[in-house]
Design a protein around this motif. Structure first.
Motif, PDB file in Angstrom:
ATOM      1  N   THR A 133      23.269  15.882 -34.555  1.00 42.71           N
ATOM      2  CA  THR A 133      22.088  15.091 -34.890  1.00 42.71           C
ATOM      3  C   THR A 133      20.868  15.988 -35.030  1.00 42.71           C
ATOM      4  O   THR A 133      20.078  15.840 -35.965  1.00 42.71           O
ATOM      5  CB  THR A 133      21.811  14.050 -33.788  1.00 42.71           C
ATOM      6  N   ALA A 134      20.736  16.939 -34.096  1.00 40.83           N
ATOM      7  CA  ALA A 134      19.577  17.839 -34.152  1.00 40.83           C
ATOM      8  C   ALA A 134      19.585  18.613 -35.465  1.00 40.83           C
ATOM      9  O   ALA A 134      18.555  18.766 -36.125  1.00 40.83           O
ATOM     10  CB  ALA A 134      19.600  18.794 -32.957  1.00 40.83           C
ATOM     11  N   LEU A 135      20.768  19.061 -35.848  1.00 35.69           N
ATOM     12  CA  LEU A 135      20.889  19.849 -37.084  1.00 35.69           C
ATOM     13  C   LEU A 135      20.515  19.001 -38.301  1.00 35.69           C
ATOM     14  O   LEU A 135      19.742  19.433 -39.159  1.00 35.69           O
ATOM     15  CB  LEU A 135      22.325  20.363 -37.216  1.00 35.69           C
ATOM     16  N   ILE A 136      21.058  17.765 -38.355  1.00 34.83           N
ATOM     17  CA  ILE A 136      20.757  16.884 -39.489  1.00 34.83           C
ATOM     18  C   ILE A 136      19.259  16.608 -39.541  1.00 34.83           C
ATOM     19  O   ILE A 136      18.646  16.606 -40.602  1.00 34.83           O
ATOM     20  CB  ILE A 136      21.538  15.550 -39.364  1.00 34.83           C
ATOM     21  N   THR A 137      18.663  16.407 -38.360  1.00 36.16           N
ATOM     22  CA  THR A 137      17.225  16.124 -38.298  1.00 36.16           C
ATOM     23  C   THR A 137      16.425  17.274 -38.898  1.00 36.16           C
ATOM     24  O   THR A 137      15.531  17.072 -39.721  1.00 36.16           O
ATOM     25  CB  THR A 137      16.792  15.913 -36.838  1.00 36.16           C
ATOM     26  N   LEU A 138      16.755  18.497 -38.463  1.00 40.01           N
ATOM     27  CA  LEU A 138      15.991  19.652 -38.932  1.00 40.01           C
ATOM     28  C   LEU A 138      16.201  19.874 -40.426  1.00 40.01           C
ATOM     29  O   LEU A 138      15.258  20.167 -41.160  1.00 40.01           O
ATOM     30  CB  LEU A 138      16.382  20.901 -38.138  1.00 40.01           C
ATOM     31  N   LEU A 139      17.449  19.721 -40.869  1.00 40.58           N
ATOM     32  CA  LEU A 139      17.725  19.857 -42.307  1.00 40.58           C
ATOM     33  C   LEU A 139      16.950  18.819 -43.100  1.00 40.58           C
ATOM     34  O   LEU A 139      16.339  19.121 -44.121  1.00 40.58           O
ATOM     35  CB  LEU A 139      19.221  19.645 -42.567  1.00 40.58           C
ATOM     36  N   GLY A 140      16.994  17.595 -42.593  1.00 42.04           N
ATOM     37  CA  GLY A 140      16.301  16.499 -43.257  1.00 42.04           C
ATOM     38  C   GLY A 140      14.819  16.770 -43.356  1.00 42.04           C
ATOM     39  O   GLY A 140      14.196  16.534 -44.392  1.00 42.04           O
ATOM     40  N   ALA A 141      14.247  17.312 -42.275  1.00 42.02           N
ATOM     41  CA  ALA A 141      12.815  17.596 -42.272  1.00 42.02           C
ATOM     42  C   ALA A 141      12.487  18.639 -43.328  1.00 42.02           C
ATOM     43  O   ALA A 141      11.460  18.563 -44.005  1.00 42.02           O
ATOM     44  CB  ALA A 141      12.382  18.089 -40.897  1.00 42.02           C
ATOM     45  N   TYR A 142      13.383  19.612 -43.494  1.00 40.34           N
ATOM     46  CA  TYR A 142      13.117  20.662 -44.480  1.00 40.34           C
ATOM     47  C   TYR A 142      13.119  20.098 -45.899  1.00 40.34           C
ATOM     48  O   TYR A 142      12.293  20.472 -46.730  1.00 40.34           O
ATOM     49  CB  TYR A 142      14.157  21.782 -44.366  1.00 40.34           C
ATOM     50  N   THR A 143      14.040  19.166 -46.178  1.00 39.67           N
ATOM     51  CA  THR A 143      14.201  18.704 -47.549  1.00 39.67           C
ATOM     52  C   THR A 143      13.021  17.854 -48.058  1.00 39.67           C
ATOM     53  O   THR A 143      12.893  17.690 -49.257  1.00 39.67           O
ATOM     54  CB  THR A 143      15.476  17.862 -47.724  1.00 39.67           C
ATOM     55  N   ILE A 144      12.180  17.328 -47.168  1.00 35.46           N
ATOM     56  CA  ILE A 144      11.110  16.455 -47.650  1.00 35.46           C
ATOM     57  C   ILE A 144      10.164  17.215 -48.565  1.00 35.46           C
ATOM     58  O   ILE A 144       9.916  16.817 -49.692  1.00 35.46           O
ATOM     59  CB  ILE A 144      10.289  15.863 -46.489  1.00 35.46           C
ATOM     60  N   ASN A 145       9.611  18.328 -48.060  1.00 40.46           N
ATOM     61  CA  ASN A 145       8.671  19.109 -48.864  1.00 40.46           C
ATOM     62  C   ASN A 145       9.171  20.521 -49.090  1.00 40.46           C
ATOM     63  O   ASN A 145       8.410  21.393 -49.474  1.00 40.46           O
ATOM     64  CB  ASN A 145       7.311  19.186 -48.166  1.00 40.46           C
ATOM     65  N   ASN A 146      10.452  20.787 -48.814  1.00 43.44           N
ATOM     66  CA  ASN A 146      11.001  22.145 -48.861  1.00 43.44           C
ATOM     67  C   ASN A 146      10.126  23.082 -48.054  1.00 43.44           C
ATOM     68  O   ASN A 146       9.755  24.155 -48.518  1.00 43.44           O
ATOM     69  CB  ASN A 146      11.090  22.649 -50.301  1.00 43.44           C
ATOM     70  N   SER A 147       9.770  22.652 -46.861  1.00 42.69           N
ATOM     71  CA  SER A 147       8.802  23.433 -46.106  1.00 42.69           C
ATOM     72  C   SER A 147       9.311  23.721 -44.696  1.00 42.69           C
ATOM     73  O   SER A 147       9.753  22.823 -43.983  1.00 42.69           O
ATOM     74  CB  SER A 147       7.484  22.661 -46.074  1.00 42.69           C
ATOM     75  N   MET A 148       9.249  25.006 -44.307  1.00 41.71           N
ATOM     76  CA  MET A 148       9.646  25.395 -42.953  1.00 41.71           C
ATOM     77  C   MET A 148       8.629  24.885 -41.951  1.00 41.71           C
ATOM     78  O   MET A 148       8.929  24.656 -40.793  1.00 41.71           O
ATOM     79  CB  MET A 148       9.731  26.930 -42.844  1.00 41.71           C
ATOM     80  N   PHE A 149       7.399  24.705 -42.420  1.00 42.85           N
ATOM     81  CA  PHE A 149       6.347  24.227 -41.538  1.00 42.85           C
ATOM     82  C   PHE A 149       6.729  22.861 -40.957  1.00 42.85           C
ATOM     83  O   PHE A 149       6.520  22.599 -39.777  1.00 42.85           O
ATOM     84  CB  PHE A 149       5.022  24.132 -42.302  1.00 42.85           C
ATOM     85  N   ASP A 150       7.314  22.001 -41.794  1.00 42.99           N
ATOM     86  CA  ASP A 150       7.719  20.681 -41.334  1.00 42.99           C
ATOM     87  C   ASP A 150       8.806  20.773 -40.262  1.00 42.99           C
ATOM     88  O   ASP A 150       8.850  19.965 -39.341  1.00 42.99           O
ATOM     89  CB  ASP A 150       8.219  19.831 -42.513  1.00 42.99           C
ATOM     90  N   VAL A 151       9.679  21.781 -40.388  1.00 45.08           N
ATOM     91  CA  VAL A 151      10.720  21.964 -39.372  1.00 45.08           C
ATOM     92  C   VAL A 151      10.076  22.323 -38.037  1.00 45.08           C
ATOM     93  O   VAL A 151      10.447  21.793 -36.988  1.00 45.08           O
ATOM     94  CB  VAL A 151      11.716  23.064 -39.819  1.00 45.08           C
ATOM     95  N   THR A 152       9.066  23.212 -38.091  1.00 47.85           N
ATOM     96  CA  THR A 152       8.348  23.568 -36.873  1.00 47.85           C
ATOM     97  C   THR A 152       7.690  22.332 -36.267  1.00 47.85           C
ATOM     98  O   THR A 152       7.692  22.156 -35.051  1.00 47.85           O
ATOM     99  CB  THR A 152       7.247  24.602 -37.203  1.00 47.85           C
ATOM    100  N   LEU A 153       7.143  21.479 -37.137  1.00 45.79           N
ATOM    101  CA  LEU A 153       6.510  20.249 -36.655  1.00 45.79           C
ATOM    102  C   LEU A 153       7.507  19.379 -35.903  1.00 45.79           C
ATOM    103  O   LEU A 153       7.193  18.817 -34.852  1.00 45.79           O
ATOM    104  CB  LEU A 153       5.953  19.442 -37.832  1.00 45.79           C
ATOM    105  N   VAL A 154       8.736  19.247 -36.437  1.00 45.87           N
ATOM    106  CA  VAL A 154       9.747  18.420 -35.789  1.00 45.87           C
ATOM    107  C   VAL A 154      10.015  18.951 -34.382  1.00 45.87           C
ATOM    108  O   VAL A 154      10.071  18.191 -33.414  1.00 45.87           O
ATOM    109  CB  VAL A 154      11.057  18.381 -36.601  1.00 45.87           C
ATOM    110  N   VAL A 155      10.146  20.280 -34.270  1.00 45.61           N
ATOM    111  CA  VAL A 155      10.422  20.869 -32.962  1.00 45.61           C
ATOM    112  C   VAL A 155       9.260  20.584 -32.018  1.00 45.61           C
ATOM    113  O   VAL A 155       9.453  20.134 -30.880  1.00 45.61           O
ATOM    114  CB  VAL A 155      10.667  22.389 -33.095  1.00 45.61           C
ATOM    115  N   PHE A 156       8.037  20.786 -32.497  1.00 47.75           N
ATOM    116  CA  PHE A 156       6.851  20.548 -31.671  1.00 47.75           C
ATOM    117  C   PHE A 156       6.814  19.096 -31.198  1.00 47.75           C
ATOM    118  O   PHE A 156       6.669  18.818 -30.005  1.00 47.75           O
ATOM    119  CB  PHE A 156       5.582  20.888 -32.470  1.00 47.75           C
ATOM    120  N   PHE A 157       6.965  18.163 -32.155  1.00 50.47           N
ATOM    121  CA  PHE A 157       6.881  16.757 -31.771  1.00 50.47           C
ATOM    122  C   PHE A 157       8.107  16.306 -30.988  1.00 50.47           C
ATOM    123  O   PHE A 157       8.036  15.337 -30.243  1.00 50.47           O
ATOM    124  CB  PHE A 157       6.616  15.869 -32.992  1.00 50.47           C
TER     125      PHE A 157
END
Lengths: 332, 511
Positions: B395-419
């Motif tokens: 689930t964690a992996l799918i979440t992080l992958l999913g976060a990346y695909t929204i804007n193709n942005s690593m920043f969003d992945v960092t946001l997911v981890v932070f939140f």
């Protein structure tokens, strides 16, 4: 194990051609001809600094579709919205200058946005290689029929009008602010997030007027739900032949949106030339010409050098105009 | 009968084998991407757009529309099973859906959601068929003051939505409002809390915040209490909701359909606001509001019905006014342009076959989705039987992958981890992430529209009360805000009265 050395050799070749490419930039064109034969050998990414669905995105997809056929490799479009496109551009600037990373660029990011945002955010044309110009997208001032204004003259007589813009640092804001100042119109400017909400607000008479890109309002203009008042291009727009330009009306407001295809600084010249040929061949296809017609875009397929000189000139012009008329895009 | 003729012709268009096939293809793809968090309908449609170049315009739009409403069905599944809302409009489904899943009633939740979605979608289409031109005017009368009033009401409802402590909900909501201010100011271009980071110039994206707070936060929390998570419901039966469940949620489905249909027409967060409003409405109406947040079926039925009705009615502004109400509709706009059709006020007259073909395909698509989802519920529910040690990292992996695909942005992945970490800490200290996320979504809407209203109204706050819609919304706001105080006052009086009667009774007994 067998593949390992092969990969190494590949890497070595890549490094070697990169060195060759760098010498090519120094003027030694002959030395890099080897890499031109090999180019392109893998997919070319086209980064778009806007969300899917907007006109910037659609243009990038249409161009990539045509050019990928000419080049014989796939050209996937990657959307990286944020900061008016500055985010995407800064990212592509950081990529290898090998011709496999391209981006679309909006003129407003170079010519208008710097007037509204901090210096750290502004981007410059010096940081990229402009491959080719694409098209021109005009701004039109539209009014709700109930507002009873049809010409700029009507506007100067009216009072308490509200004018929607499509946001801070956009051509919509600049063009409208210049018109209000130059014609001495009294009105309040109301920024919206983008074109669609601004058009909705005019349709509902929440604001009486708004300056938007033509594609966002053409259907409503044709249906008689919006009245086109003035176009901000220097020459009449061929899709709205009866609407006068601000220039004709005697105002100095040459504002349009232009788009171009760019690559990271230092992309080898022969690679740039190959890309340019591919794009020029795309421009000749019927499919692409039809696309421009449907999206109400005027072709502006000029060379990279022309794009640089035109945009630089416009940036200086806008800066001078805003200073002359004491307009700040940062305040309302 | 003149009106009905094009409608019937539209059915002829849909029943052509090619169109039926593309409709099926669209809803299947939609449902799949709905299940994958992050990958939304907008991105999918952008990727699949070239596939539609070669087919007839009506066929292309039928497929793309199928992807859109199919995704609304699929989005529920991860909300209920994994506490991962894929979109803003399914955030409130998480509250009761996930609790139901924990109680071994995941099948009931998904079944009710599928039925609610079907009813909501169908009501939306019927409304679209008969009311589209009339209702389009409703969207136009919503100006900045109306949006500001609606957002204000929404933020107030946030407080009633949470089930825990009121003060903690308020703290979380305040934090959400603060987060909403991050980014470039739309009015002055000033940078707010961006720390010079270009990735934050447009503010923080909603999806990584929700994914982190709900998804990753939940995973982290469960890891801590592994022994408890291991006792996940072993038996997950009752795919088909019981008659009692259906009866209990029928009212919620009916009200959700109507509410969703009207709020969905509004550009912007129509589907989100309608799902929240439907949830809050049910909670207000319930005899025991305490059940909400602990696994009430109405808590799943209402928002899921409302967001599907809203998804359907969001086609109205596009097809009748030529205005895309959200990112997905913007893509439909683009797709129509590519096909040589300009969406706008003249679409119905110029291309009746296209208009009615697309509208009628939604009836078929909704039936297809219902038929597909009921048997698939059993399959999806089995995900819950996977051991936590295996499920959590996936689930964690799918979440992080999913976060990346929204804007193709690593920043969003960092946001997911932070939140994710924020969500974990919130849960540990008894804060609900719900109010934070909802206030975050509404905060931006409120601020921009309040400032816009003041510009339009020349700084006169009284103007809010001179416009009928904003005045009514503000009246509802006051009523909801004052109701608890009034209620406790009444209760105290009643209690005082009761004590009196008890006293007299006791006195009588003595005698």
């Amino acid at each position: 194990m067998k593949y390992f050395p092969t990969r190494r050799i590949l890497l070595g070749t890549a490094a070697a051609s990169a060195v060759l490419a760098m010498t090519a930039c120094g003027g030694n064109v002959g030395g890099a001809s080897g890499s031109a034969d090999a180019y392109p050998s893998k997919p070319i990414n086209v980064t778009v600094g806007a969300a899917p669905g907007g006109s910037t995105d659609l243009i990038a997809r249409a161009v990539a579709e045509g050019a990928s056929e000419d080049l014989g490799v796939a050209m996937p479009v990657v959307n990286k919205p944020g900061a008016n496109g500055a985010l995407a551009l800064k990212e592509v600037q950081g990529k290898a200058a090998d011709g496999y990373e391209l981006a679309t660029l909006n003129a407003s990011l170079i010519t208008i946005t710097p007037l509204a945002v901090s210096e750290a955010e502004a981007v410059s044309l010096d940081d990229v290689e402009v491959i080719v110009g694409l098209s021109q997208d005009d701004y039109v001032l539209v009014a709700n029929p109930e507002a009873g204004v049809k010409t700029v003259k009507d506007l100067t007589a009216a009072k308490d009008l509200t004018f929607g813009t499509t946001g801070v640092g956009t051509g919509s804001q600049l063009a409208q602010a210049l018109l209000l100042k130059q014609a001495g119109i009294k009105g309040t400017e109301v920024p919206f997030d983008s074109g669609a909400p601004a058009v909705t607000a005019v349709l509902g008479n929440q604001v009486q007027l708004a300056t938007v890109q033509l594609g966002e309002a053409k259907a409503q203009i044709d249906a008689g739900k919006l009245v086109p008042v003035v176009v901000f291009s220097t020459e009449r727009n061929k899709f709205l032949p009866d609407v006068p330009t601000a220039t004709e009306e005697g105002y100095d407001i040459p504002v349009s949106q232009y788009r171009a295809m760019v690559a990271p600084k230092g992309t080898p010249e022969d690679v740039q030339a190959r890309l340019k040929t591919a794009f020029e061949n795309t421009f000749k296809t019927e499919a692409y010409q039809q696309f421009n017609e449907q999206n109400l875009l005027t072709p502006r397929e000029v060379s990279g050098e022309e794009v640089v000189s035109e945009w630089t000139e416009l940036a200086a012009k806008y800066k001078q105009l805003t200073e002359k008329y004491d307009i700040s895009l940062q305040e309302n | 009968m003149d009106f009905l003729q094009p409608v019937l012709d539209g059915f002829g268009v849909v029943l052509a084998p090619t169109n039926l096939l593309y409709c099926l293809l669209g809803v299947v793809i939609g449902m799949l991407i709905g299940v994958l968090p992050g990958l939304g309908p907008a991105a999918t449609i952008a990727i699949l757009l070239p596939l539609t170049y070669g087919v007839e315009p009506v066929t292309a739009i039928i497929m793309l529309a199928g992807i859109f409403y199919g995704a609304q069905y699929g989005g529920t599944i991860t909300s209920v099973l994994l506490r991962l809302p894929g979109e803003a409009s399914s955030v409130v489904t998480v509250f009761d859906g996930y609790m139901l899943a924990k109680q071994g009633k995941a099948g009931t939740a998904l079944g009710i959601a599928a039925i609610g979605s079907f009813v909501g979608g169908t009501v939306g289409i019927i409304g679209l068929t008969f009311l589209a031109p009339v209702v389009a005017g409703f969207a136009l009368s919503f100006g900045p003051p109306e949006y500001a009033a609606l957002a204000l009401l929404g933020i107030l409802l946030v407080a009633t939505i949470s089930s825990g402590s009121k003060s903690k909900a308020l703290i979380a909501a305040a934090f959400g409002l603060l987060l909403a201010t991050v980014g470039r100011d739309v009015f002055t271009g000033a940078e707010r809390f961006t720390f010079g980071n270009l990735s934050m110039a447009d503010g923080i994206d909603f999806v990584p915040v929700a994914m982190g707070l709900f998804g990753l936060g939940e995973i982290l929390y469960n890891l801590e209490e592994r022994h408890r998570a291991a006792k996940a419901p072993a038996k997950v039966a009752n795919v088909w909701p019981s008659r009692a469940d259906l009866k209990q949620s029928s009212g919620a489905i009916g009200r959700g359909s109507v509410l969703g249909f009207f709020l969905g027409i509004l550009p912007g967060g129509g589907a989100t606001i309608s799902s929240m409003a439907a949830y809050a409405l049910e909670k207000k109406r319930a005899k025991q509001p305490g059940r909400f947040g602990k696994g009430a079926v109405e808590g799943v039925a209402a928002p899921e019905t409302a967001n599907n009705a809203a998804a359907t009615s969001s086609f109205i502004p596009l097809l009748t006014l030529g205005i895309p109400a959200n990112a997905t509709m913007a893509l439909m706009f683009g797709a129509l342009l590519i096909q040589g059709v300009t969406p706008g006020p003249q679409l119905v007259d110029q291309h009746p076959d296209l208009f009615w073909g697309v509208v009628n395909s939604m009836y078929i698509g909704n039936i297809l989705l219902l038929i597909m989802s009921i048997p698939l519920v059993g399959v999806f529910v089995r995900i819950l039987r996977v051991r936590a040690a295996i499920l959590a990292p996936i689930t964690a992996l799918i979440t992080l992958l999913g976060a990346y695909t929204i804007n193709n942005s690593m920043f969003d992945v960092t946001l997911v981890v932070f939140f994710g970490i924020v969500g974990y800490l919130m849960k540990k200290f008894g804060f609900e992430p719900g109010p934070l996320v909802l206030a975050f979504v509404l905060g931006e809407l409120l601020e921009a529209n309040l400032r816009r209203s003041l510009l339009v109204l020349n700084g006169d706050l009284g103007g809010f009360f001179e416009r009928p819609i904003s005045a009514s919304l503000l009246a509802i706001f006051l009523a909801v805000a004052l109701w608890p105080a009034l209620q406790s006052l009444l209760a105290r009086r009643k209690a005082a009265g009761a004590v009196e009667t008890v006293k007299t009774q006791k006195a009588k007994e003595k005698v």
